[in-house]
Design a protein around this motif. Structure first.
Motif, PDB file in Angstrom:
ATOM      1  N   ASN A  61       0.807  -1.225   0.000  1.00 15.36           N
ATOM      2  CA  ASN A  61       0.000   0.000   0.000  1.00 15.36           C
ATOM      3  C   ASN A  61       0.839   1.273   0.000  1.00 15.36           C
ATOM      4  N   THR A 222      -6.930   2.955   2.104  1.00 11.45           N
ATOM      5  CA  THR A 222      -5.579   2.439   2.344  1.00 11.45           C
ATOM      6  C   THR A 222      -4.513   3.528   2.267  1.00 11.45           C
ATOM      7  N   PRO A 227      -2.544   1.027   9.515  1.00 17.04           N
ATOM      8  CA  PRO A 227      -3.316   0.024   8.773  1.00 17.04           C
ATOM      9  C   PRO A 227      -4.782   0.015   9.185  1.00 17.04           C
ATOM     10  N   LEU A 238      -6.789  -7.267   6.435  1.00 16.99           N
ATOM     11  CA  LEU A 238      -6.087  -6.148   5.820  1.00 16.99           C
ATOM     12  C   LEU A 238      -6.229  -6.293   4.318  1.00 16.99           C
ATOM     13  N   SER A 240      -4.706  -4.874   0.500  1.00 19.31           N
ATOM     14  CA  SER A 240      -3.732  -4.094  -0.263  1.00 19.31           C
ATOM     15  C   SER A 240      -4.290  -3.834  -1.651  1.00 19.31           C
TER      16      SER A 240
END
Length: 260
Positions: A61, A222, A227, A238, A240
């Motif tokens: 990210n 993001t 995070p 999570l 990305s």
């Protein structure tokens, strides 16, 4: 090696030119011979920093701090409060050549990689890449740059353009990573009408292309320095997103969506 030697010779010509007008003109003429791959997918210059202890999602990210693409597109990052915005602009050949001269003049071709991290090493790897005449050179160090050269070049790169626009992702490759839920972190519920199931995406273990609203929304979420955990059916993930032409080593967009 021959091309690299040519660059060093040109640099010496500039350094030794003194006040002689004719010599100055000759040096300027030589320096303007710098050339590079003009394609939109080729990186001419990039300066990048990676915290090696971050999770895979966080590393994917983060965006390289400043990149000049072959077609003159400039992409760089800017910290604003708790987020990391991404900006872009366009440079002309003269601006690019002037910057290349600046990078070389600061010693780029004399720098070497760090072999052993310094004693006060923090888990940050910094790289600088220059690609002239089809010869790409990357210098990788652990923050131990002579006379703060890394920051000097980065500051110049980020201020090359007067006009700037905020990057909003139109499409990107996303991945999901299951994590232990932590209610003390930033959290965002995963919308039930989303076209992708996070549990399935995490099990799949590969990236999936998204575009339009979902790409823009995930991209915005993001950008946070901290995070963000996405919650789906009580489970935390999570996410990305890698955007072609913006993110570090992002795959190209699927053929059917290119140009959309």
């Amino acid at each position: 090696m021959i091309k690299r030697a040519l660059l060093l010779v040109l640099l010496l010509i500039t350094a030794c030119s003194g006040d002689d007008k004719n010599t100055d003109n000759a040096a300027d003429s030589n320096l303007r011979r710098f050339d590079w791959d003009r394609s939109a997918t080729s990186i001419l210059f990039q300066i990048d920093e990676v915290t090696t202890t971050n999770t895979e999602a966080m590393i994917k990210n983060t965006i390289p701090q400043c990149t000049i693409w072959g077609d003159g597109r400039l992409v760089w990052t800017n910290y604003v409060e708790a987020s990391n915005e991404v900006l872009e602009s366009r440079l002309n050949d003269e601006q690019i050549r002037s910057f290349v001269e600046f990078v070389i003049g600061n010693g780029f071709y004399s720098w070497e990689d760090s072999i052993v991290p310094p004693a006060d090493f923090e888990p940050v790897r910094q790289t600088m890449t220059l690609n002239l005449y089809g010869e790409q050179r990357t210098v990788e160090r652990y923050g131990d740059w002579d006379e703060n050269r890394y920051q000097t070049v980065l500051d110049r790169c980020r201020t090359l353009a007067d006009a700037r626009a905020l990057v909003v992702a139109q499409g990107g490759w996303i991945r999901a990573y299951p994590v232990e839920r932590d209610d003390s972190t930033i959290q965002s519920p995963w919308q039930r009408n989303a076209p992708i199931d996070l549990a399935e995406l995490a099990d799949q273990g590969t990236a999936t292309w998204v575009d339009g609203y979902w790409a823009a929304t995930i991209w915005e979420l993001t950008r946070s320095i901290q995070p963000v955990q996405f919650l789906e059916r009580g489970n935390a993930y999570l996410i990305s997103i890698e955007v072609p032409g913006i993110s570090r080593a992002a795959p190209p967009a699927p053929q059917s969506t290119e140009g959309n």
